[in-house]
Every structure is written in structure tokens, then in C-alpha cells.
Design a protein around this motif. Structure first.
Motif, PDB file in Angstrom:
ATOM      1  N   TYR A   1       0.871  -1.177   0.000  1.00  8.99           N
ATOM      2  CA  TYR A   1       0.000   0.000   0.000  1.00  8.99           C
ATOM      3  C   TYR A   1       0.909   1.229   0.000  1.00  8.99           C
ATOM      4  CZ  TYR A   1      -3.570  -3.388   1.077  1.00  8.99           C
ATOM      5  OH  TYR A   1      -4.409  -4.472   1.009  1.00  8.99           O
ATOM      6  N   PHE A   2       0.731   2.098  -0.994  1.00 13.50           N
ATOM      7  CA  PHE A   2       1.677   3.193  -1.217  1.00 13.50           C
ATOM      8  C   PHE A   2       0.954   4.505  -1.461  1.00 13.50           C
ATOM      9  CE2 PHE A   2       4.127   5.439  -4.720  1.00 13.50           C
ATOM     10  CZ  PHE A   2       4.992   6.111  -3.857  1.00 13.50           C
ATOM     11  N   VAL A   3       1.434   5.571  -0.790  1.00 14.18           N
ATOM     12  CA  VAL A   3       0.964   6.929  -1.037  1.00 14.18           C
ATOM     13  C   VAL A   3       2.164   7.775  -1.432  1.00 14.18           C
ATOM     14  CG1 VAL A   3      -0.052   9.003  -0.030  1.00 14.18           C
ATOM     15  CG2 VAL A   3      -1.001   6.760   0.522  1.00 14.18           C
ATOM     16  N   GLU A   4       2.121   8.350  -2.613  1.00 10.81           N
ATOM     17  CA  GLU A   4       3.204   9.177  -3.134  1.00 10.81           C
ATOM     18  C   GLU A   4       3.032  10.614  -2.654  1.00 10.81           C
ATOM     19  OE1 GLU A   4       5.226  10.085  -7.538  1.00 10.81           O
ATOM     20  OE2 GLU A   4       3.654   8.564  -7.279  1.00 10.81           O
ATOM     21  N   ASN A   5       4.094  11.192  -2.078  1.00  7.24           N
ATOM     22  CA  ASN A   5       4.024  12.562  -1.565  1.00  7.24           C
ATOM     23  C   ASN A   5       5.424  13.173  -1.624  1.00  7.24           C
ATOM     24  OD1 ASN A   5       3.647  14.953  -0.234  1.00  7.24           O
ATOM     25  ND2 ASN A   5       3.200  14.045   1.762  1.00  7.24           N
ATOM     26  N   HIS A   6       5.617  14.088  -2.560  1.00  8.06           N
ATOM     27  CA  HIS A   6       6.938  14.680  -2.774  1.00  8.06           C
ATOM     28  C   HIS A   6       7.095  16.027  -2.081  1.00  8.06           C
ATOM     29  CE1 HIS A   6       7.932  11.560  -5.668  1.00  8.06           C
ATOM     30  NE2 HIS A   6       6.748  11.751  -6.223  1.00  8.06           N
ATOM     31  N   ALA A   7       6.243  16.308  -1.094  1.00  9.99           N
ATOM     32  CA  ALA A   7       6.314  17.602  -0.413  1.00  9.99           C
ATOM     33  C   ALA A   7       7.674  17.818   0.243  1.00  9.99           C
ATOM     34  CB  ALA A   7       5.201  17.716   0.623  1.00  9.99           C
ATOM     35  N   LEU A   8       8.256  16.755   0.793  1.00 13.94           N
ATOM     36  CA  LEU A   8       9.543  16.836   1.482  1.00 13.94           C
ATOM     37  C   LEU A   8      10.358  15.580   1.186  1.00 13.94           C
ATOM     38  CD1 LEU A   8       8.290  18.188   4.918  1.00 13.94           C
ATOM     39  CD2 LEU A   8       9.719  19.429   3.298  1.00 13.94           C
ATOM     40  N   PRO A   9      11.678  15.679   1.235  1.00 16.00           N
ATOM     41  CA  PRO A   9      12.536  14.539   0.863  1.00 16.00           C
ATOM     42  C   PRO A   9      12.671  13.502   1.969  1.00 16.00           C
ATOM     43  CG  PRO A   9      13.905  16.389   1.480  1.00 16.00           C
ATOM     44  CD  PRO A   9      12.478  16.889   1.519  1.00 16.00           C
ATOM     45  N   MET A  10      11.544  12.906   2.358  1.00 16.91           N
ATOM     46  CA  MET A  10      11.544  11.860   3.374  1.00 16.91           C
ATOM     47  C   MET A  10      10.632  10.738   2.953  1.00 16.91           C
ATOM     48  SD  MET A  10      11.355  13.863   7.007  1.00 16.91           S
ATOM     49  CE  MET A  10      11.529  12.304   7.871  1.00 16.91           C
TER      50      MET A  10
ATOM     51  N   GLY B   1       5.602   8.855   1.088  1.00 17.60           N
ATOM     52  CA  GLY B   1       6.628   9.875   1.046  1.00 17.60           C
ATOM     53  C   GLY B   1       7.211  10.103  -0.322  1.00 17.60           C
ATOM     54  N   ASP B   2       8.443  10.566  -0.333  1.00 13.94           N
ATOM     55  CA  ASP B   2       9.112  11.063  -1.535  1.00 13.94           C
ATOM     56  C   ASP B   2       9.658   9.916  -2.380  1.00 13.94           C
ATOM     57  OD1 ASP B   2      10.261  12.813  -3.347  1.00 13.94           O
ATOM     58  OD2 ASP B   2      12.073  13.098  -2.140  1.00 13.94           O
ATOM     59  N   LEU B   3       8.738   9.173  -2.977  1.00 17.15           N
ATOM     60  CA  LEU B   3       9.074   8.044  -3.834  1.00 17.15           C
ATOM     61  C   LEU B   3       8.172   8.059  -5.054  1.00 17.15           C
ATOM     62  CD1 LEU B   3       9.102   5.225  -1.117  1.00 17.15           C
ATOM     63  CD2 LEU B   3      11.137   6.185  -2.208  1.00 17.15           C
ATOM     64  N   THR B   4       8.692   7.630  -6.180  1.00 14.27           N
ATOM     65  CA  THR B   4       7.831   7.387  -7.340  1.00 14.27           C
ATOM     66  C   THR B   4       7.245   5.993  -7.219  1.00 14.27           C
ATOM     67  OG1 THR B   4       9.610   6.422  -8.660  1.00 14.27           O
ATOM     68  CG2 THR B   4       9.338   8.838  -8.751  1.00 14.27           C
ATOM     69  N   LEU B   5       6.253   5.710  -8.032  1.00 14.20           N
ATOM     70  CA  LEU B   5       5.661   4.375  -8.023  1.00 14.20           C
ATOM     71  C   LEU B   5       6.704   3.324  -8.380  1.00 14.20           C
ATOM     72  CD1 LEU B   5       3.261   2.463  -7.808  1.00 14.20           C
ATOM     73  CD2 LEU B   5       2.679   3.029 -10.185  1.00 14.20           C
ATOM     74  N   THR B   6       7.564   3.636  -9.342  1.00 11.56           N
ATOM     75  CA  THR B   6       8.606   2.688  -9.740  1.00 11.56           C
ATOM     76  C   THR B   6       9.544   2.398  -8.583  1.00 11.56           C
ATOM     77  OG1 THR B   6       8.539   3.406 -12.052  1.00 11.56           O
ATOM     78  CG2 THR B   6      10.542   2.292 -11.310  1.00 11.56           C
ATOM     79  N   GLN B   7       9.964   3.448  -7.877  1.00 10.32           N
ATOM     80  CA  GLN B   7      10.845   3.255  -6.723  1.00 10.32           C
ATOM     81  C   GLN B   7      10.153   2.449  -5.623  1.00 10.32           C
ATOM     82  OE1 GLN B   7      11.582   7.455  -6.107  1.00 10.32           O
ATOM     83  NE2 GLN B   7      13.737   7.230  -6.712  1.00 10.32           N
ATOM     84  N   ALA B   8       8.886   2.760  -5.368  1.00 13.02           N
ATOM     85  CA  ALA B   8       8.138   2.033  -4.343  1.00 13.02           C
ATOM     86  C   ALA B   8       8.030   0.556  -4.698  1.00 13.02           C
ATOM     87  CB  ALA B   8       6.755   2.645  -4.171  1.00 13.02           C
ATOM     88  N   ARG B   9       7.780   0.263  -5.945  1.00 15.96           N
ATOM     89  CA  ARG B   9       7.703  -1.142  -6.385  1.00 15.96           C
ATOM     90  C   ARG B   9       9.038  -1.856  -6.177  1.00 15.96           C
ATOM     91  NH1 ARG B   9       3.471  -3.107  -9.196  1.00 15.96           N
ATOM     92  NH2 ARG B   9       1.829  -1.659  -9.870  1.00 15.96           N
ATOM     93  N   GLN B  10      10.117  -1.175  -6.486  1.00 19.06           N
ATOM     94  CA  GLN B  10      11.436  -1.796  -6.321  1.00 19.06           C
ATOM     95  C   GLN B  10      11.736  -2.070  -4.842  1.00 19.06           C
ATOM     96  OE1 GLN B  10      13.867   1.167  -8.255  1.00 19.06           O
ATOM     97  NE2 GLN B  10      13.635   0.245 -10.289  1.00 19.06           N
ATOM     98  N   ILE B  11      11.419  -1.095  -3.983  1.00 17.65           N
ATOM     99  CA  ILE B  11      11.664  -1.275  -2.552  1.00 17.65           C
ATOM    100  C   ILE B  11      10.817  -2.412  -1.994  1.00 17.65           C
ATOM    101  CG2 ILE B  11      11.345  -0.200  -0.283  1.00 17.65           C
ATOM    102  CD1 ILE B  11      12.078   2.477  -1.648  1.00 17.65           C
ATOM    103  N   ALA B  12       9.523  -2.422  -2.340  1.00 18.32           N
ATOM    104  CA  ALA B  12       8.630  -3.468  -1.835  1.00 18.32           C
ATOM    105  C   ALA B  12       9.094  -4.845  -2.309  1.00 18.32           C
ATOM    106  CB  ALA B  12       7.207  -3.201  -2.288  1.00 18.32           C
TER     107      ALA B  12
END
Length: 436
Positions: free
Chosen positions: A41-50, A217-228
Motif C-alpha cells: 500500500y503506497f501513497v506518493e508525496n513529494h512535499a519533502l525529501p523523506m 513519502g518522496d518516492l515514485t511508483l517505480t521506486q516504491a515497487r522496487q523497494i517493496a
């Protein structure tokens, strides 16, 4: 820890909290399953680099048995201490040196770990986080030391009226069901745990097919998929953990009186209540605010404290779980007033169930609950926990977006009907610690 990293992550965490409510508007939860079977489950939010990440498993205390009580908690505890061939100091420094924060959660249903890090440090943070999830070490010396510490805590808890009451209450409500087991275990069972027990529990309950991964947080969907995918792939590859057994209803009332030298009697009473995803969740949630969850504006406080002065505080709550969690009422009162206070509480609940709530009470409750809801999701960390709950308990993806709408739609009839069907004061389990 590097002072600059401490300052950076502290300031960013405060800023992130201020951005959270705005980011939540129309919360877009993206959901998928990894190749190893983990739910994400992922929520993308680039407001801050965390970024905040958590991984939860059905590895709480309800997965223990009476013979192994404490295995779940000790396993979870040691996983965060020594892992990946690193001792405690080295593992702690891996996180501290980059300003990352490792956290955890543990209850009857779930055991999990959380990571907060600057996205610029994600590679190092994820490596250390992966050690905890994938390579816990469970060294004998650390186990022996922590067993002694935990046993000392259990021995102290055996003298505290609050702890005694809660433990006896859960046993009275749940009998032989696993929810009756103390989350910290028992003295004799904790003392008997071995490294093999912990390793076995980890391999059986921390499987990829059982994992729920949440990211915000500050992740793209592609990055989130790779981390998961990375987090999922390194987990044990056994089968998914079986569901917790259903909770039986209480058929008869019980009263357990336990002597204690405390000046006041500690009273708990209740029954199995509701579970996550329950059709009656919102009527019970709103109704309980009127009964005993609304502090000074609740019926129990009005009757027990304001009118008769029998207790400084009295409360009630539902704790929904995978199966029926407890509906609990609690108060403390002078020992000589215990029977009078208990009789009044039972009468108040009985009247509430029989006669129900009024329209003005309902409107006030809904206004307060809706008005206070933003405080429950005012940081990315709190939103992350809701992502965990949504994923672990298979709630709708729009659960947060629609929460206040569901509260607003609750009617007097729904509250009254739900309490008549679900709450049975004549079958309550009651515990009095410090009874005369």
C-alpha cells in the motif's frame, strides 16, 4: 549520531507533519502484490525529501500458545537488536549515522517494523532495515539477558493492580482463546524459550506471503515497487499464516474478585466486542462516544462521577481486532464504594442498551468525532499506520477518505439497534482488583 543528520530529520519531520493533512486530501492509495505474495500500500508525496516504510506480519501474541506464551514478543524484540551479523551497537549506529529512525509495533494481531529516513539516505537505511527483516540473529547471550529483563518486568507487573486487572479481564473474556494470552508472556514460559523457538517462530510467521508493506513519502511508483519487491524477496518463503480462530460469545456473567493492598478498587467489565471491517463498526463507534468514550460528556461520566462522585474517571471503548476485540469499561473507586459503583455502571449500560440514544446526543457525538478526525491523520507516521490497518485487515482503500461520511450517516436507529444486538450486560465478565 551525526548532529547535522539529527537536525535535518527533526526539522523535516515537523514540516512533514504540517503537510500531512493537505497531502491527505483525496488520498490516492496505490495497491499491488509483490512477486512473493506480499500486499503493498503506497501513497506518493513529494512535499519533502523523506519516506516512511513499515512491514507488518500476523505475528502478534495471538500466535503464541499457552506453552510458548511470550515467544511472539521476544522474537519481535530481538529482531531489532541484533541482525545481519551486526551486534547491537553496530546495528544501532547504522541507523543513527544517517539520521534514520527504526521503530516497531506489537499487539495481539500484528508485529511490525517501521523505518523513517531521508530519501537521500535510502540506500543505507534500507540495507540496515533489511538486516532486521531478513537476517535476525537471536544470539544466545542476548536472549538470556533479555529473558532476565522481561521476567523482572513480569514480576513487577504481578504487583500492579492495573496489570493484574487487565490480565484477569482478558482471561475472563476470552477463556482459552489466544486473545487471552498476555502479550509479554508468562514468567515460566519466557524463561524456557530457546534460540530454536525464536528462529522457528520467525520462519513460520514472518513470511513474504503474510507481509503487509506500507510506504508513504518522496518516492515514485517505480521506486516504491522496487523497494517493496526487495523487502518481500528477502523474507522467509513459507505459506501464509492461518487466520486467528473465531471468538466465542460469553454465555454467562462472571465476577472475579482479587485482593490487593491498593487504596482503590480497580474495576474492569465487558465482553467480546467487534472486529475490523464489522458492519456495525460505525454505529458502535459513535454510540460508544455517548456511552463512555466521550470523556466528560459521556453517560458513564455523568452518572458515576458528576452525579455521585464515585470515581474520578470512568470510560468505555471498543478495540476491534482480526476477530472480536474487547468491549471494555473501566474505573477506579474507593474499596468501600466498589459494589455501589459497579452496580451503577451496570445499570447505566443496561439503560443505554434498552432505551438508546437521543438525537441531540447523536449530533453532538458526530460533530466531535468528525471535528477531531484531522488530529488522527496529521502526520505521515499516522497515515502510515492507517495504511497498515487498511492492508492488514483488508479494509476498503477509501477507508480514510470516507471515514467522516460514514460517521455522519449514522442514525439513532442504527446505534440503538447495534447496541441491542451486540452488547449484553447480563453476560459481562467483571474483575475487581482490591475488592474488600
Amino acid at each position: 549520531m551525526n548532529a547535522l543528520n539529527v537536525l535535518k530529520i527533526t526539522v523535516l519531520a515537523l514540516l512533514l507533519q504540517s503537510h500531512a493533512i493537505h497531502a491527505l486530501a483525496g488520498l490516492n492509495i496505490q495497491h499491488w502484490t509483490t512477486s512473493q505474495g506480499s500486499e503493498v500500500y503506497f501513497v506518493e508525496n513529494h512535499a519533502l525529501p523523506m519516506m516512511d516504510i513499515s512491514v507488518n506480519f500476523p505475528a502478534g501474541s495471538a500466535r503464541d500458545t499457552p506453552e510458548t506464551s511470550g515467544a511472539a514478543g521476544v522474537t519481535h524484540h530481538l529482531m531489532a537488536l541484533v541482525a545481519g551479523g551486526l551486534d547491537e551497537e553496530a546495528l544501532t549506529n547504522r541507523f543513527a549515522d544517517i539520521g534514520a529512525v527504526l521503530g516497531g509495533n506489537f499487539d495481539a494481531d500484528r508485529a511490525g517494523f517501521k523505518l523513517r529516513t531521508l530519501t537521500s539516505e535510502q540506500a543505507s537505511a534500507l540495507e540496515a532495515f533489511s538486516f532486521v527483516l531478513h537476517k535476525p540473529d537471536f544470539p544466545e547471550a542476548v536472549l538470556k539477558r533479555e529473558q532476565a529483563r522481561i521476567v523482572a518486568g513480569l514480576q513487577e507487573a504481578e504487583t500492579e493492580p492495573d496489570s493484574i486487572a487487565q490480565k484477569a479481564f482478558m482471561r475472563s473474556v476470552y477463556g482459552m482463546h489466544a486473545y487471552s494470552l498476555d502479550q509479554s508472556g508468562e514468567i515460566d514460559t519466557v524463561q524456557s524459550l530457546t534460540v530454536a523457538d525464536l528462529s522457528r517462530f520467525y520462519q513460520t510467521h514472518y513470511t513474504a506471503k503474510s507481509a503487509v508493506i506500507a510506504l508513504i513519502g518522496d518516492l515514485t511508483l517505480t521506486q516504491a515497487r522496487q523497494i517493496a519487491e526487495r523487502l518481500s524477496t528477502g523474507l522467509p518463503q513459507g505459506p501464509a499464516v492461518a487466520p486467528v480462530a473465531p471468538v466465542p460469545a460469553l454465555k454467562t456473567a462472571s465476577v472475579k474478585k482479587l485482593p490487593h493492598p491498593a487504596l482503590q478498587a480497580h474495576i474492569l467489565l465487558g465482553q467480546p466486542g467487534n472486529k475490523r471491517g464489522d458492519a456495525d463498526f460505525f454505529p458502535l463507534y459513535v454510540g460508544n462516544y455517548i456511552l463512555g468514550g466521550g470523556g466528560f460528556v459521556s453517560r458513564l461520566t455523568e452518572e458515576v462521577r458528576e452525579k455521585r462522585g464515585l470515581a474520578y474517571s470512568v470510560y468505555s471503548y471498543f478495540l476491534p481486532m482480526a476477530e472480536l476485540g474487547p468491549f471494555q469499561i473501566g474505573l477506579q473507586t474507593k474499596k468501600e464504594q466498589a459494589e455501589e459503583a459497579l452496580k451503577l455502571v451496570n445499570a447505566t449500560v443496561q439503560k443505554f442498551v434498552e432505551k438508546g440514544v437521543t438525537e441531540p446526543e447523536l449530533k453532538a457525538a458526530k460533530d466531535n468525532l468528525i471535528g477531531g478526525f484531522p488530529l488522527r491523520i496529521d502526520s505521515n507516521g499516522k497515515i502510515l499506520e492507517y495504511l497498515n490497518i487498511i492492508g492488514f485487515y483488508k479494509l476498503p482503500l477509501d477507508y480514510l477518505d470516507s471515514f467522516n461520511d460514514h460517521v455522519a450517516q449514522v442514525t439513532v436507529q442504527q446505534v440503538n439497534d447495534a447496541f441491542k444486538r451486540r452488547i449484553h450486560p447480563e453476560s459481562f465478565a467483571t474483575v475487581i482488583v482490591g475488592a474488600e
